[in-house]
Design a protein around this motif. Structure first.
Motif, PDB file in Angstrom:
ATOM      1  N   ALA A  87       2.096  47.339  11.576  1.00 31.40           N
ATOM      2  CA  ALA A  87       1.006  46.788  10.889  1.00 31.40           C
ATOM      3  C   ALA A  87       0.330  45.660  11.672  1.00 31.40           C
ATOM      4  CB  ALA A  87       1.236  46.138   9.451  1.00 31.40           C
ATOM      5  N   LEU A  88       1.252  44.821  12.358  1.00 28.47           N
ATOM      6  CA  LEU A  88       0.589  43.619  13.002  1.00 28.47           C
ATOM      7  C   LEU A  88       0.022  44.237  14.393  1.00 28.47           C
ATOM      8  CD1 LEU A  88       3.385  40.927  12.673  1.00 28.47           C
ATOM      9  CD2 LEU A  88       1.203  40.870  11.579  1.00 28.47           C
ATOM     10  N   ARG A  89       0.687  45.296  14.880  1.00 26.01           N
ATOM     11  CA  ARG A  89       0.322  45.881  16.077  1.00 26.01           C
ATOM     12  C   ARG A  89      -1.170  46.484  15.907  1.00 26.01           C
ATOM     13  NH1 ARG A  89       4.028  49.964  18.631  1.00 26.01           N
ATOM     14  NH2 ARG A  89       2.966  51.291  16.931  1.00 26.01           N
ATOM     15  N   ARG A  90      -1.222  47.307  14.789  1.00 24.45           N
ATOM     16  CA  ARG A  90      -2.573  47.796  14.387  1.00 24.45           C
ATOM     17  C   ARG A  90      -3.492  46.602  14.345  1.00 24.45           C
ATOM     18  NH1 ARG A  90       0.502  51.221  11.185  1.00 24.45           N
ATOM     19  NH2 ARG A  90       0.120  49.887   9.412  1.00 24.45           N
ATOM     20  N   ARG A  91      -3.196  45.359  13.532  1.00 25.12           N
ATOM     21  CA  ARG A  91      -4.372  44.443  13.445  1.00 25.12           C
ATOM     22  C   ARG A  91      -4.708  43.997  14.789  1.00 25.12           C
ATOM     23  NH1 ARG A  91      -1.407  41.145   8.572  1.00 25.12           N
ATOM     24  NH2 ARG A  91      -1.439  42.795   7.176  1.00 25.12           N
ATOM     25  N   LEU A  92      -3.716  43.609  15.621  1.00 25.49           N
ATOM     26  CA  LEU A  92      -3.971  43.206  17.191  1.00 25.49           C
ATOM     27  C   LEU A  92      -4.899  44.275  17.737  1.00 25.49           C
ATOM     28  CD1 LEU A  92      -3.340  41.039  18.963  1.00 25.49           C
ATOM     29  CD2 LEU A  92      -1.534  42.053  19.784  1.00 25.49           C
ATOM     30  N   ILE A  93      -4.582  45.369  17.682  1.00 21.86           N
ATOM     31  CA  ILE A  93      -5.470  46.162  18.519  1.00 21.86           C
ATOM     32  C   ILE A  93      -6.939  46.402  17.986  1.00 21.86           C
ATOM     33  CG2 ILE A  93      -5.746  48.818  18.870  1.00 21.86           C
ATOM     34  CD1 ILE A  93      -2.706  49.034  19.336  1.00 21.86           C
ATOM     35  N   VAL A  95      -8.508  43.795  16.436  1.00 19.49           N
ATOM     36  CA  VAL A  95      -9.294  42.628  16.565  1.00 19.49           C
ATOM     37  C   VAL A  95      -9.577  42.680  18.079  1.00 19.49           C
ATOM     38  CG1 VAL A  95      -8.718  40.187  17.174  1.00 19.49           C
ATOM     39  CG2 VAL A  95      -7.996  41.188  14.831  1.00 19.49           C
ATOM     40  N   PHE A  96      -8.729  43.176  18.987  1.00 21.16           N
ATOM     41  CA  PHE A  96      -8.998  43.292  20.226  1.00 21.16           C
ATOM     42  C   PHE A  96     -10.222  44.133  20.518  1.00 21.16           C
ATOM     43  CE2 PHE A  96      -8.601  45.697  24.499  1.00 21.16           C
ATOM     44  CZ  PHE A  96      -8.439  44.453  25.424  1.00 21.16           C
ATOM     45  N   LEU A  97     -10.173  45.491  19.977  1.00 21.45           N
ATOM     46  CA  LEU A  97     -11.250  46.401  20.297  1.00 21.45           C
ATOM     47  C   LEU A  97     -12.507  45.909  19.398  1.00 21.45           C
ATOM     48  CD1 LEU A  97      -9.339  49.771  19.392  1.00 21.45           C
ATOM     49  CD2 LEU A  97     -10.168  48.774  21.613  1.00 21.45           C
ATOM     50  N   SER A  98     -12.530  45.169  18.439  1.00 22.20           N
ATOM     51  CA  SER A  98     -13.583  44.537  17.894  1.00 22.20           C
ATOM     52  C   SER A  98     -14.197  43.354  18.660  1.00 22.20           C
ATOM     53  CB  SER A  98     -13.198  43.802  16.335  1.00 22.20           C
ATOM     54  OG  SER A  98     -12.947  44.553  15.646  1.00 22.20           O
ATOM     55  N   GLY A  99     -13.269  42.446  19.203  1.00 22.12           N
ATOM     56  CA  GLY A  99     -13.735  41.642  20.429  1.00 22.12           C
ATOM     57  C   GLY A  99     -14.253  42.237  21.540  1.00 22.12           C
ATOM     58  N   THR A 100     -13.844  43.393  21.883  1.00 21.55           N
ATOM     59  CA  THR A 100     -14.383  43.930  23.278  1.00 21.55           C
ATOM     60  C   THR A 100     -15.865  44.772  22.924  1.00 21.55           C
ATOM     61  OG1 THR A 100     -11.910  44.438  23.879  1.00 21.55           O
ATOM     62  CG2 THR A 100     -14.019  45.890  24.760  1.00 21.55           C
ATOM     63  N   VAL A 101     -16.058  45.256  21.728  1.00 25.54           N
ATOM     64  CA  VAL A 101     -17.143  45.797  21.191  1.00 25.54           C
ATOM     65  C   VAL A 101     -18.366  44.502  21.001  1.00 25.54           C
ATOM     66  CG1 VAL A 101     -18.416  47.013  19.374  1.00 25.54           C
ATOM     67  CG2 VAL A 101     -16.257  47.686  20.261  1.00 25.54           C
ATOM     68  N   ALA A 102     -17.727  43.598  20.627  1.00 29.34           N
ATOM     69  CA  ALA A 102     -18.690  42.513  20.247  1.00 29.34           C
ATOM     70  C   ALA A 102     -19.268  41.756  21.684  1.00 29.34           C
ATOM     71  CB  ALA A 102     -18.075  41.303  19.550  1.00 29.34           C
ATOM     72  N   VAL A 103     -18.171  41.665  22.741  1.00 29.46           N
ATOM     73  CA  VAL A 103     -18.641  41.031  24.011  1.00 29.46           C
ATOM     74  C   VAL A 103     -19.326  42.034  24.623  1.00 29.46           C
ATOM     75  CG1 VAL A 103     -17.659  40.777  26.204  1.00 29.46           C
ATOM     76  CG2 VAL A 103     -16.609  39.819  24.202  1.00 29.46           C
ATOM     77  N   ALA A 104     -19.097  43.555  24.550  1.00 25.97           N
ATOM     78  CA  ALA A 104     -20.156  44.516  25.200  1.00 25.97           C
ATOM     79  C   ALA A 104     -21.566  44.296  24.521  1.00 25.97           C
ATOM     80  CB  ALA A 104     -19.519  45.936  25.052  1.00 25.97           C
ATOM     81  N   ALA A 105     -21.724  44.223  23.282  1.00 30.34           N
ATOM     82  CA  ALA A 105     -22.842  44.081  22.452  1.00 30.34           C
ATOM     83  C   ALA A 105     -23.446  42.749  23.139  1.00 30.34           C
ATOM     84  CB  ALA A 105     -22.510  43.964  21.098  1.00 30.34           C
ATOM     85  N   LEU A 106     -22.960  41.654  23.020  1.00 31.08           N
ATOM     86  CA  LEU A 106     -23.592  40.516  23.733  1.00 31.08           C
ATOM     87  C   LEU A 106     -24.111  40.665  25.214  1.00 31.08           C
ATOM     88  CD1 LEU A 106     -21.474  37.575  22.211  1.00 31.08           C
ATOM     89  CD2 LEU A 106     -23.532  38.292  21.531  1.00 31.08           C
ATOM     90  N   VAL A 107     -23.287  41.267  26.001  1.00 30.53           N
ATOM     91  CA  VAL A 107     -23.616  41.563  27.468  1.00 30.53           C
ATOM     92  C   VAL A 107     -24.636  42.456  27.332  1.00 30.53           C
ATOM     93  CG1 VAL A 107     -22.841  42.427  29.557  1.00 30.53           C
ATOM     94  CG2 VAL A 107     -21.157  41.069  28.303  1.00 30.53           C
ATOM     95  N   THR A 108     -24.752  43.543  26.766  1.00 35.71           N
ATOM     96  CA  THR A 108     -26.002  44.417  26.490  1.00 35.71           C
ATOM     97  C   THR A 108     -27.283  43.592  26.174  1.00 35.71           C
ATOM     98  OG1 THR A 108     -24.550  46.174  25.949  1.00 35.71           O
ATOM     99  CG2 THR A 108     -26.823  46.523  25.453  1.00 35.71           C
ATOM    100  N   VAL A 109     -27.097  42.755  25.076  1.00 35.08           N
ATOM    101  CA  VAL A 109     -28.330  42.161  24.437  1.00 35.08           C
ATOM    102  C   VAL A 109     -28.745  41.006  25.818  1.00 35.08           C
ATOM    103  CG1 VAL A 109     -28.999  40.147  22.716  1.00 35.08           C
ATOM    104  CG2 VAL A 109     -27.910  42.263  22.531  1.00 35.08           C
TER     105      VAL A 109
END
Length: 117
Positions: A87-93, A95-109
């Motif tokens: 469960a913790l591993r799923r949460r960490l993944i 969060v990591f993927l959400s952060g990556t998507v957020a960073v990618a979106a900010l870079v794109t913007v």
């Protein structure tokens, strides 16, 4: 396969360790039985030996039952902890993927904003 050899070696070491621990427990039971009988000076030699044998048998049975309870509890805890870990591993993944998507979106913007200027 190095992993298979390691696993077999680990099992062999565990078996040897278990054997040695069990032998040590039998020795401790014998020593406790002798100490118990030392406090009963009226016993004959044959009675003393019978009491020691009974004491050792009882002590080994109690120890074996205790070890079985520990083994069951250990298996239960392992299953529980593995579930928590997954469960913790799923949460960490997540969060990591959400952060990556957020960073990618900010870079794109940011890139799109620079291209507009």
């Amino acid at each position: 396969m190095p992993g298979a050899d390691g696993t077999a070696m680990d099992r062999a070491i565990n078996e040897i360790e278990g054997f040695l621990l069990w032998e040590a427990e039998k020795d401790r039971a014998r020593i406790r039985a002798e100490a118990f009988c030392a406090g009963l000076p009226w016993l004959t030699d044959s009675q003393r030996r019978e009491v020691e044998l009974h004491y050792c048998r009882d002590q080994r049975d109690a120890t074996w039952a205790y070890l079985e309870r520990i083994a069951v509890r250990s298996a239960t805890l392992r299953t529980e902890y593995e579930g928590v870990y997954r469960a913790l591993r799923r949460r960490l993944i997540t969060v990591f993927l959400s952060g990556t998507v957020a960073v990618a979106a900010l870079v794109t913007v940011a890139v799109a904003g620079m291209a507009v200027r």
